[in-house]
Design an enzyme around this catalytic site. Structure first.
Site, PDB file in Angstrom:
ATOM      1  N   GLY A   1       0.829  -1.199   0.000  1.00 46.95           N
ATOM      2  CA  GLY A   1       0.000   0.000   0.000  1.00 46.95           C
ATOM      3  C   GLY A   1       0.858   1.241   0.000  1.00 46.95           C
TER       4      GLY A   1
ATOM      5  N   MET B   1       1.700   3.139   2.451  1.00 50.54           N
ATOM      6  CA  MET B   1       2.590   3.317   3.597  1.00 50.54           C
ATOM      7  C   MET B   1       3.450   2.096   3.901  1.00 50.54           C
ATOM      8  SD  MET B   1       2.049   6.283   5.484  1.00 50.54           S
ATOM      9  CE  MET B   1       2.503   5.705   7.093  1.00 50.54           C
ATOM     10  N   GLY B   2       3.133   0.951   3.363  1.00 52.33           N
ATOM     11  CA  GLY B   2       3.898  -0.229   3.713  1.00 52.33           C
ATOM     12  C   GLY B   2       3.331  -1.475   3.072  1.00 52.33           C
TER      13      GLY B   2
ATOM     14  N   VAL C   1       1.349  -5.366   3.367  1.00 49.86           N
ATOM     15  CA  VAL C   1       0.330  -6.145   4.074  1.00 49.86           C
ATOM     16  C   VAL C   1       0.733  -7.612   3.997  1.00 49.86           C
ATOM     17  CG1 VAL C   1      -2.098  -6.741   4.267  1.00 49.86           C
ATOM     18  CG2 VAL C   1      -1.424  -4.469   3.476  1.00 49.86           C
TER      19      VAL C   1
ATOM     20  N   LYS D   1      -1.100  -5.191   8.591  1.00 51.82           N
ATOM     21  CA  LYS D   1      -0.713  -4.003   7.823  1.00 51.82           C
ATOM     22  C   LYS D   1       0.434  -3.325   8.548  1.00 51.82           C
ATOM     23  CE  LYS D   1      -3.490  -1.624   5.440  1.00 51.82           C
ATOM     24  NZ  LYS D   1      -4.530  -0.786   4.858  1.00 51.82           N
TER      25      LYS D   1
ATOM     26  N   ASP E   1     -11.353   8.245   4.683  1.00 45.44           N
ATOM     27  CA  ASP E   1     -10.759   7.806   3.417  1.00 45.44           C
ATOM     28  C   ASP E   1     -11.613   6.706   2.782  1.00 45.44           C
ATOM     29  OD1 ASP E   1      -7.532   6.478   2.324  1.00 45.44           O
ATOM     30  OD2 ASP E   1      -8.943   7.839   1.346  1.00 45.44           O
TER      31      ASP E   1
END
Length: 867
Positions: free
Chosen positions: A608, A610-611, A613, A628, A726
Site C-alpha cells: 500500500g 505506507m507499507g 500487508v 498491515k 478515506d
C-alpha cells in the site's frame, strides 16, 4: 591520622541526605517540582465535591445555534432579539462575553449613506437621519424610530421615508444598543494588553470605561500591585455607552498553560479595573464598581464579601465537577431561547451568562477539571466561586509552614533514617509520605488552603530510595556479586529474559555462563529468536560467539553466513515505490519466519501507500490475520514522529472498539523496532476497485445492496464519533462468493492527518474527498457519506464525478462545481439513483444525508423501487 574519619563522613548516609536536601532546595521553583505541585492541586480540586450557585444560568452560542442561525459572527440584530426576549423576564444581570470590538457595517448601509447624502439637504429629515445613523459615536437614548427622532420642518418624501427606514433597519449596532438600554443589565468584556509601562499615559479612556474604575483602596499598596497593562481593546462606543458596565476578561495561565487563577483586578497606569466575573458578582448584589474595595496584600472587598487573593490580586477559583452525569452548569442553546423552545421565565432574577461554546469559535482553556473548557464556562465557575466564597487561598504563613515541613523531612533523612532498619525505615517513610499527601488534600477540601507539599514529599521518596539503595549496594554487594556471577543464576536469568523477549539482556547473561554443549543449544535458539525479530546483525553476533567455541556445531557455518548476508538487507516493511525496498523473504532455506508482536508472518499479500500487508498467524490460537505494516520512521520527519506514533495507537484503539458485521475487526496494534503494525481480520475476496472499470461493473441491485451495508457500517461508526476519512472502493472489501462486505482502514487516514511524509506524499485520495475535507474545515460523518457517494457514482458508470488535469483543478471542481452528468454516461439509470447521488454529493453537510442509516434506507428503498 585524621584521613579515615573524614573519609567516613563524606561517605556517610547523613552527608548524602544533607547534600540531597540542598539539591532539592535549589529546585524549589524548577518546572519539575512546580509541575508536581500543579498536578497535586488539580487532583485535589477534582476530588472536592461542591455544588455551584443556582443563580447562574448559561446561554451558549453552540454548534446547534450556528447551524440554525448561520455562520459566525452573526448580525447584532440577532443578539438584540435575544436581549429583548430576556428583558421580558427580566434577569438580575446579563454578562455577555462576545467581543464587540468593531462596528458592524453592512455593505448596503454604506451605500445608503451615500445615497442619503446625494438626495438629502441640510433641512431634510433624510439628512438628519443619515447623520445620526452613520455616526458610530452617537447613540440614541430612546427606542423611538429613526424617523421620529430626526423630525424636521421640511416635508419628507416617499423616497426619504423609504431610505430612512432602510437605514434604520440596517443599523444592527443601533438595534443592539437600544436593546441594551432597555435591559440596563448588560455587562460587556474588554481585553487588556498586559505588560509594565515605561512611560506615562498619553490619553484618557472613554467615560463608559472609566466609570468602572475602582477608586476605593484600603491601605498602602506598596509592592502589592496587581498585574499592569499598557493597552486595551474596548467595546465600540455605540455598545459600550449603554452597557451597565465593562470588565476585563484577561487570563494569566500557569507555566503548563493551565488556568487555575483569575486576576480580579488589573492596573492600567494609575487606575484599577475589575474582571468581568467580579463585576457580574457585584451587580448581582446590587453593587457597582464603586462598591468594590482593594485591600492591599489581602484581596478584594465586595460589599460584605471578602475575597482572599494572592499579592497580585489573583483569585484561585473552585472548578465545579459534573455530578452524577449532569453538568455543573446547565447550558442552554442560544437558538432554543431565541426560538422560544426555552421560556425566558427561566432566567427571571438570574445571573445570565452569554457566550460561545461552538467548535472553532474562540480558544479553549485547560482547567483542573477539563482539557478544553470554553471561556464562557470558566466565567461561570469564577462568578459562582466569588458569590459562594468557593476559592482556594495561600495564607501568609504558608511559606514558613512549607519551609518548616521541608526541614523536618531533611532532618529525618540526615539523622533518623540511617539509624533505622530497612523494614522500619520503609514503614516510617510510608507513613510520613501518606501524611504529607493527606494533609495536602485535607487542607484543600476542608479549609480551602493550598500548601505546596510536593517538594518535601518528593524529597522524602527520592531520599529514602537513594539511601536504602546505597546501603544495599555497600552492605550486600559481596553476596549479590557472588549470586549474580554464579553460572546457574545467570543461566536462569538469561532464560527468563529470553522468555520475556528481552533478547539483548538474555545474551548478556548467557555470556557470563561457561560454554558447553547445553548452553550452545540455548544460544542457538537465541540466535533464531533474533532472526525472527529481524535483528540479523545480533543473530550474527550470537552465532559468531558460538563459532569461537565450536565452529561446526549443527549448521552453525551456514547460519552465520546467512545472518551476515541478511544483516545487510532490509527484510520487512519497505514502502511501495522505493528502489531499495525489499520485502519478506520466506523461500530461502533455513530462514526462520519473522514475528511481529505475537504474530508469525506467513507471506506477503500486497503493498500500500505506507507499507506492506502480510498474512500472519496467531500461534496461540491458530487464527489467520492480515497484518498491515507502516514504517513511520521512514515516512515522517523526526520532529513529527512522536506525535504520529501517539496518533497511530490512539486511532488504532478507537477503531478497535468498533464491532459491526460490516467493519473489519481489529485484533491488535503494536510497534516492532522501526515498524508500526495493525493485525486485523483476514478476509477472503478483494476490494471493490476492480468493479470501478467500465467493462466490469456490478449489477445495479447488487451494488445498491453493497453500498447500503457500507452506509450502515459508517452510521454505526459515526454514532461512536469515529470518522473514517478515506472511504473509497479500495477500502471496501467484498467476497462475491459469500456476498460479504467489510469496511477496512478505519482511523488510518487520521494517523497522518495534516502531515506530510518525507517523500512528499500527502496521504488520502483527493478524488474521493469532500469539499470540507479539501478546505481543511471540521470533518464529521457527512464527509464519509460524500466519499461513499463518489464511490457509488464511480461504480455505476466507471468514471469519477469530478476530474481535472491538475490537483488544483480537481480540488476546485469538488469544492465548487456539480458532478458530471452521469446520465450522459449511463442513460438507463433510474431516477431514484440520480436523486440519491445528488443528495450524497451535495456541497454542504446540511444538504446531504445526515446519517449513514438514512443513506442506507434510501439505497434500499431505491432497490425496492427497481424491483
Amino acid at each position: 591520622m585524621f584521613a579515615t574519619p573524614s573519609l567516613k563522613f563524606w561517605k556517610s548516609d547523613g552527608f548524602v541526605g544533607l547534600l540531597l536536601a540542598l539539591i532539592f532546595l535549589s529546585l524549589t521553583n524548577s518546572e519539575l517540582i512546580q509541575s508536581l505541585e500543579r498536578k497535586a492541586y488539580d487532583l485535589a480540586v477534582r476530588l472536592i465535591d461542591r455544588a455551584p450557585s443556582e443563580q447562574i444560568a448559561v446561554i451558549a452560542i453552540d454548534d446547534e445555534s450556528i447551524a440554525n442561525l448561520g455562520r459566525w459572527p452573526w448580525p447584532r440584530e440577532i443578539h438584540a432579539q435575544l436581549l429583548d426576549k430576556l428583558t421580558l423576564a427580566p434577569p438580575k444581570v446579563i454578562g455577555n462575553t462576545v467581543m464587540f470590538f468593531e462596528p458592524q457595517v453592512d455593505e448596503g448601509l454604506s451605500y445608503l449613506h451615500k445615497i442619503a447624502e446625494l438626495l438629502g439637504n441640510n433641512n431634510s429629515p433624510l439628512a438628519a437621519i443619515s447623520g445620526v445613523l452613520a455616526s458610530s459615536s452617537v447613540l440614541a437614548v430612546t427606542t423611538q424610530s429613526a424617523v421620529q427622532v430626526a423630525s424636521a420642518p421640511a416635508p419628507a418624501s416617499a423616497l426619504d421615508l423609504l431610505l430612512a427606514d432602510a437605514l434604520d433597519k440596517l443599523n444592527h449596532d443601533q438595534k443592539l444598543a437600544d436593546s441594551m438600554l432597555k435591559s440596563n443589565t448588560v455587562l460587556l468584556p474588554m481585553l487588556f494588553k498586559l505588560g509594565e509601562s515605561h512611560g506615562i499615559k498619553t490619553s484618557q479612556l472613554p467615560d463608559y470605561i472609566e466609570k468602572n474604575n475602582l477608586s476605593a483602596l484600603q491601605g498602602t499598596l506598596g509592592e502589592f500591585l496587581p498585574y499592569a497593562a499598557t493597552g486595551v481593546q474596548l467595546p465600540i462606543v455605540a455598545l459600550g455607552k449603554p452597557a451597565a458596565g465593562v470588565g476585563h476578561v484577561n487570563i494569566i495561565p500557569d507555566g503548563d498553560g493551565g488556568l487555575r487563577t483569575e486576576p480580579l483586578v488589573l492596573r492600567y497606569y494609575d487606575q484599577f479595573y475589575p474582571s468581568l466575573s467580579l463585576l457580574i458578582a457585584a451587580h448581582s448584589l446590587n453593587l457597582s464598581s464603586k462598591d468594590i474595595r482593594v485591600v492591599a496584600g489581602e484581596g478584594v472587598q465586595l460589599g460584605n464579601l471578602k475575597i482572599a487573593t494572592d499579592q497580585d490580586l489573583r483569585m484561585r477559583p473552585y472548578f465545579y465537577a459534573d455530578h452524577q452525569a449532569k453538568p455543573a452548569f446547565q447550558v442552554d442553546s442560544f437558538y432554543d431561547v431565541l426560538s422560544g423552545k426555552i421560556s425566558v421565565e427561566k432566567y427571571r432574577n438570574k445571573i445570565v451568562l452569554i457566550g460561545a461554546t461552538a467548535a472553532g469559535v474562540g480558544e479553549l482553556h485547560v482547567t483542573p477539571i477539563s482539557a478544553g473548557m470554553p471561556p464562557l464556562l470558566t466565567l461561570a465557575h469564577s462568578v459562582s466561586s466569588i458569590l459562594q466564597q468557593d476559592y482556594f487561598v495561600v495564607p501568609a504563613w504558608a511559606g514558613a509552614a512549607e519551609l518548616g515541613i521541608f526541614l523536618l523531612i531533611s532532618l529525618y533523612l540526615i539523622f533518623a533514617l540511617p539509624q533505622l532498619s530497612a523494614g522500619i525505615a520503609a514503614l516510617v517513610t510510608g507513613v510520613l509520605w501518606l501524611t504529607l499527601l493527606l494533609s495536602h488534600f485535607a487542607l484543600m477540601s476542608t479549609q480551602a488552603i493550598w500548601l505546596q507539599l510536593m517538594l518535601p514529599a518528593t524529597l522524602l521518596v527520592v531520599g529514602h530510595l537513594l539511601l536504602t539503595t546505597k546501603r544495599f549496594l555497600l552492605t550486600e554487594k559481596g553476596k549479590l556479586k557472588s549470586d549474580a556471577d554464579s553460572a546457574e543464576s545467570n543461566r536462569m536469568l538469561g532464560l527468563a529474559f529470553q522468555g520475556q523477549g528481552q533478547l539483548d539482556m538474555a545474551f548478556d547473561k548467557f555470556r557470563k555462563v561457561p560454554l558447553d554443549d547445553s548452553l550452545l543449544e540455548v544460544l542457538y535458539n537465541l540466535g533464531l529468536d533474533f532472526e525472527r525479530k529481524r535483528m540479523f546483525n545480533k543473530a550474527e553476533s550470537v552465532f559468531r560467539y558460538m563459532a569461537d567455541f565450536k565452529p561446526n556445531f549443527r549448521d552453525l557455518p551456514q547460519r552465520l553466513q546467512q545472518a551476515k548476508a541478511m544483516s545487510e538487507t532490509i527484510i520487512l516493511g519497505g514502502a511501495a515505490g522505493k528502489s531499495n525496498a525489499s520485502t519478506l523473504v520466506l523461500d530461502r532455506a533455513g530462514v526462520s519466519k519473522p514475528m511481529l508482536g505475537r504474530f508469525e508472518i506467513e507471506k506477503e499479500l500486497g503493498k500500500g501507500a505506507m507499507g506492506v500487508v502480510y498474512l500472519g498467524t496467531d500461534p496461540k490460537i491458530g487464527r489467520q490475520v492480515a497484518i498491515k505494516t507502516m514504517n513511520l520512521a521512514q515516512e515522517f520527519e523526526a520532529d513529527e514522529l512522536a506525535e504520529v506514533k501517539a496518533r497511530f495507537f490512539r486511532e488504532a484503539e478507537t477503531a478497535g472498539r468498533l464491532n459491526h458485521p460490516n467493519i473489519v475487526t481489529m485484533y491488535d496494534a503494536g510497534e516492532e523496532q522501526d515498524l508500526a503494525f495493525i493485525a486485523m481480520e483476514f478476509l477472503k475476496g478483494g476490494d471493490l476497485l476492480p468493479y470501478t472499470k467500465r467493462d466490469h461493473l456490478l449489477p445495479l441491485p447488487q451494488l445498491l445492496s453493497i453500498m447500503a451495508r457500507v452506509a450502515d457500517a459508517l452510521g454505526y461508526a459515526h454514532a461512536l464519533n469515529v470518522v473514517h476519512r478515506d472511504i473509497k472502493p479500495a477500502n471496501i472489501m467484498y467476497d462475491i462468493q459469500t456476498d460479504t462486505v467489510k469496511v477496512t482502514d478505519f482511523g488510518i487516514a487520521r494517523i497522518t492527518d495534516s502531515s506530510k511524509t518525507k517523500t512528499g506524499m500527502v496521504l488520502g485520495t483527493p478524488s474521493y474527498m469532500s469539499p470540507e475535507q479539501l478546505l481543511g474545515t471540521k470533518i464529521d460523518g457527512a464527509s464519509d457519506l460524500f466519499s461513499l457517494g463518489v464511490s457509488l457514482y464511480q461504480m455505476l458508470c466507471g468514471k469519477l464525478p469530478f476530474e481535472g488535469d491538475s490537483m488544483a483543478q480537481l480540488m476546485y471542481r469538488i469544492a465548487n462545481e456539480p458532478p458530471a452528468d452521469i446520465l450522459a454516461i449511463s442513460p438507463n439509470l433510474p431516477a431514484c439513483v440520480i436523486d440519491l447521488l445528488n443528495k450524497a454529493l451535495a456541497k454542504t453537510r446540511e444538504a446531504r444525508f445526515q446519517t449513514g442509516q438514512e443513506m442506507a434506507e434510501a439505497l434500499r428503498d431505491c432497490a425496492k423501487y427497481m424491483n
